[in-house]
Design a protein around this motif. Structure first.
Motif, short mmCIF file in Angstrom:
data_model
loop_
_atom_site.label_atom_id
_atom_site.label_comp_id
_atom_site.label_asym_id
_atom_site.label_seq_id
_atom_site.Cartn_x
_atom_site.Cartn_y
_atom_site.Cartn_z
N PRO A 1 1.52 55.64 34.12
CA PRO A 1 2.05 56.52 33.07
C PRO A 1 3.58 56.55 33.05
O PRO A 1 4.19 56.63 31.98
CB PRO A 1 1.47 57.89 33.44
CG PRO A 1 0.23 57.58 34.21
CD PRO A 1 0.55 56.34 34.99
N TYR A 2 4.19 56.47 34.24
CA TYR A 2 5.66 56.48 34.32
C TYR A 2 6.24 55.21 33.68
O TYR A 2 7.19 55.29 32.88
CB TYR A 2 6.09 56.58 35.77
CG TYR A 2 7.60 56.63 35.98
CD1 TYR A 2 8.31 57.79 35.70
CD2 TYR A 2 8.28 55.53 36.48
CE1 TYR A 2 9.68 57.84 35.90
CE2 TYR A 2 9.65 55.58 36.69
CZ TYR A 2 10.36 56.74 36.40
OH TYR A 2 11.70 56.80 36.60
N VAL A 3 5.65 54.06 34.01
CA VAL A 3 6.15 52.80 33.44
C VAL A 3 5.96 52.81 31.92
O VAL A 3 6.85 52.39 31.16
CB VAL A 3 5.44 51.59 34.08
CG1 VAL A 3 5.94 50.29 33.44
CG2 VAL A 3 5.67 51.56 35.58
N LEU A 4 4.82 53.31 31.46
CA LEU A 4 4.58 53.38 30.02
C LEU A 4 5.57 54.31 29.32
O LEU A 4 6.06 54.01 28.23
CB LEU A 4 3.14 53.84 29.75
CG LEU A 4 2.04 52.83 30.05
CD1 LEU A 4 0.67 53.50 29.96
CD2 LEU A 4 2.12 51.64 29.09
N VAL B 1 14.40 49.28 33.00
CA VAL B 1 13.03 49.37 32.50
C VAL B 1 12.39 47.98 32.46
O VAL B 1 11.22 47.81 32.83
CB VAL B 1 13.00 50.03 31.11
CG1 VAL B 1 11.60 49.94 30.50
CG2 VAL B 1 13.44 51.49 31.20
N GLN B 2 13.16 46.99 32.04
CA GLN B 2 12.62 45.63 32.02
C GLN B 2 12.25 45.16 33.42
O GLN B 2 11.20 44.54 33.63
CB GLN B 2 13.66 44.68 31.40
CG GLN B 2 13.84 44.83 29.91
CD GLN B 2 12.58 44.44 29.15
OE1 GLN B 2 12.01 43.38 29.38
NE2 GLN B 2 12.15 45.31 28.24
N GLU B 3 13.09 45.50 34.40
CA GLU B 3 12.79 45.12 35.79
C GLU B 3 11.57 45.89 36.31
O GLU B 3 10.73 45.34 37.04
CB GLU B 3 13.99 45.39 36.69
CG GLU B 3 13.78 44.91 38.12
CD GLU B 3 15.01 45.12 39.01
OE1 GLU B 3 14.89 44.86 40.22
OE2 GLU B 3 16.06 45.57 38.50
N LEU B 4 11.47 47.16 35.90
CA LEU B 4 10.34 47.98 36.31
C LEU B 4 9.03 47.39 35.79
O LEU B 4 8.04 47.27 36.53
CB LEU B 4 10.52 49.42 35.78
CG LEU B 4 9.37 50.40 36.04
CD1 LEU B 4 9.20 50.64 37.53
CD2 LEU B 4 9.63 51.72 35.29
N ILE B 5 9.02 47.02 34.51
CA ILE B 5 7.82 46.42 33.92
C ILE B 5 7.46 45.12 34.64
O ILE B 5 6.29 44.87 34.98
CB ILE B 5 8.03 46.15 32.42
CG1 ILE B 5 8.20 47.47 31.66
CG2 ILE B 5 6.86 45.34 31.84
CD1 ILE B 5 8.62 47.27 30.21
N LYS B 6 8.47 44.31 34.89
CA LYS B 6 8.24 43.00 35.50
C LYS B 6 7.62 43.13 36.89
O LYS B 6 6.64 42.45 37.22
CB LYS B 6 9.54 42.22 35.58
CG LYS B 6 9.39 40.81 36.14
CD LYS B 6 10.72 40.06 36.11
CE LYS B 6 10.55 38.65 36.68
NZ LYS B 6 11.85 37.90 36.67
#
Length: 468
Positions: A346-349, A361-366
């Motif tokens: 939920p946090y990443v979303l 955010v891009q690094e987090l998703i990756k």
């Protein structure tokens, strides 16, 4: 040395009570349930759900030596068909003389491995120690893998090549390797849980850099986990597994095809000591707590499937929930707690929705998706293992002279093995489809169950699936 501590015994009917009590102890400052502490649930930040202080190799009390002496010659007694008469001579021992958690776990391992004959001197203490541990009296993943290993070099690393199984039923190197690969996977996942629990704290603090750092730490371990299962092929012959080892992993539920139409009789167990018949699932990797925990951390959801269909129902997968009863009680309690506190996906979303162009955010998703991909790769390999070790063997039938694997099967030439592996790879999808209806040792419909788990894992990624 860090040592995992035992949580209080949790009975199945008490789980809802624990949940409500835990909720009542929520942090007053933020109204959130406290983040779980691994050691409170007999989980090590070094070895995960496997005990960091190592399972006992032998019960120290002379009182329990009839059990240990039988285990010393178990392979001989099985091969010579003397096991039942040996167990019939046991005294009925009192398990209250087991004074520590590790002693109770060792007793459970001993009785599980000797069992499936279940005369009274075995059934009575087996059910009693199982009740104390709050786990089913049947060979489980815990007794066969979690609590059944040791370090070859006590000062060496907790790694596959430094591990060996304490007790096996067949005495083959294949069974030792089969069990110890599973134990090494559990141990390799351990440090990932420390990082993932820390990530829950970081999410609550909205510290995106800390979340990313913890996910990188977790990914390092999950990458190791995904690369361990393929090592099963190194020292466990598929024919030895299927035709000699697998029968010992079967339970007493849904096994009419094996002649167990009415379960197993536990002599001396039941109301007024009436011999009680019971039905239990067999030992299966589905009873591991590692992957349900990872599913919670990364928001992987598993759904019930229609029979003979890829369609899913809204309900949670009933078989996965059923397997919880075969896990150690503290580990079940941890999964209950984690289900209410996991917050990564939920946090990443939310970050993806609010600031998708941010570099953080891009690094987090990756890194989130990379972790999920490791779990997906593991489940890919699990399908390949089942294809080679079960589906292919079922189609081929037993090898000539299969009664003595230690002689016949190991005589296979390297070229024959290489050819067989090539055939399996070239027809993997075909064999997966042929596996429809094939049952696992835990009683599951093998391929729909495994493929569903794999596909649902892949669906938890935030962006498009990573291509191989």
């Amino acid at each position: 040395m860090l040592t995992a501590t035992a949580a209080p015994t949790l009975h199945l009917h008490q789980e809802e009570k624990l949940t409500s009590e835990s909720q009542s102890q929520s942090n007053a400052a933020d109204g959130l349930l406290p983040v779980p502490v691994l050691e409170d649930y007999d989980i090590s930040p070094v070895t995960g759900f496997a005990p960091h202080d190592q399972p006992l190799p032998r019960l120290p009390q002379s009182y329990f030596q009839p059990w240990e002496e039988t285990m010393d010659q178990l392979n001989h007694f099985i091969d010579s068909r003397q096991l039942r008469s040996k167990v019939d001579q046991w005294p009925i021992l009192d398990v209250t003389q087991l004074t520590t958690l590790r002693e109770r776990q060792r007793a459970y391992v001993l009785l599980c491995i000797v069992a499936h004959t279940i005369p009274e001197p075995l059934a009575v203490p087996w059910v009693a120690v199982s009740d104390i541990l709050d786990i089913a009296p049947v060979l489980t993943y815990a007794s066969n893998n979690l609590w059944n290993w040791k370090l070859k070099d006590s000062k060496g690393p907790f790694e596959l090549d430094n591990l060996e199984t304490l007790s096996t039923m067949t005495g083959t190197k294949d069974e030792d390797w089969f069990d110890i690969v599973s134990a090494s996977i559990e141990i390799a996942a351990g440090p990932a849980f420390k990082a993932l629990v820390d990530s829950i704290h970081s999410v609550r603090a909205d510290n995106i850099r800390a979340v990313i750092e913890n996910l990188h730490l977790a990914h390092t371990q999950l990458d190791k986990v995904s690369k361990l299962l393929p090592r099963m092929f190194e020292n466990c012959d598929p024919a030895v597994f299927y035709w000699k080892i697998r029968k010992y992993l079967s339970g007493s539920e849904g096994t009419a095809g094996l002649g167990l139409f009415d379960g197993l009789e536990y002599r001396g167990v039941g109301v007024n000591n009436i011999n009680e018949r019971r039905y239990y699932m067999g030992a299966t990797a589905g009873q591991s707590s590692t992957f349900p925990a990872l599913d919670y951390f990364f928001g992987v959801t598993h759904h019930e499937r229609d029979n003979n269909s890829a369609n899913t129902k809204p309900a949670s997968n009933a078989l996965l929930l059923k397997m919880r009863a075969y896990m150690p009680a503290p580990h079940r309690a941890f999964l209950n707690h984690l289900a209410q506190t996991a917050n990564l996906r939920p946090y990443v979303l939310s970050k993806t929705a609010s600031d998708p162009e941010s570099q953080d955010v891009q690094e987090l998703i990756k890194i989130f998706d990379a972790c999920v991909h490791c779990i997906k790769l593991f489940r890919d390999t699990h399908i390949q293992v089942v294809t080679r070790y079960i589906l292919t063997q079922t189609k081929r039938g037993p090898p000539e002279g299969w009664e003595d694997y230690r002689v016949k099967v190991e005589d296979q030439s390297p070229s024959a093995v290489t050819k067989a592996v090539g055939e399996e790879k070239s027809t993997l999808e075909e064999k997966e489809e042929e596996g429809a209806g094939m049952k696992g040792t835990g009683g599951s419909e093998l391929m729909p169950f495994l493929k569903g788990n794999r596909d649902e894992t892949n669906a938890a990624k935030i962006v498009a699936p990573i291509k191989k």
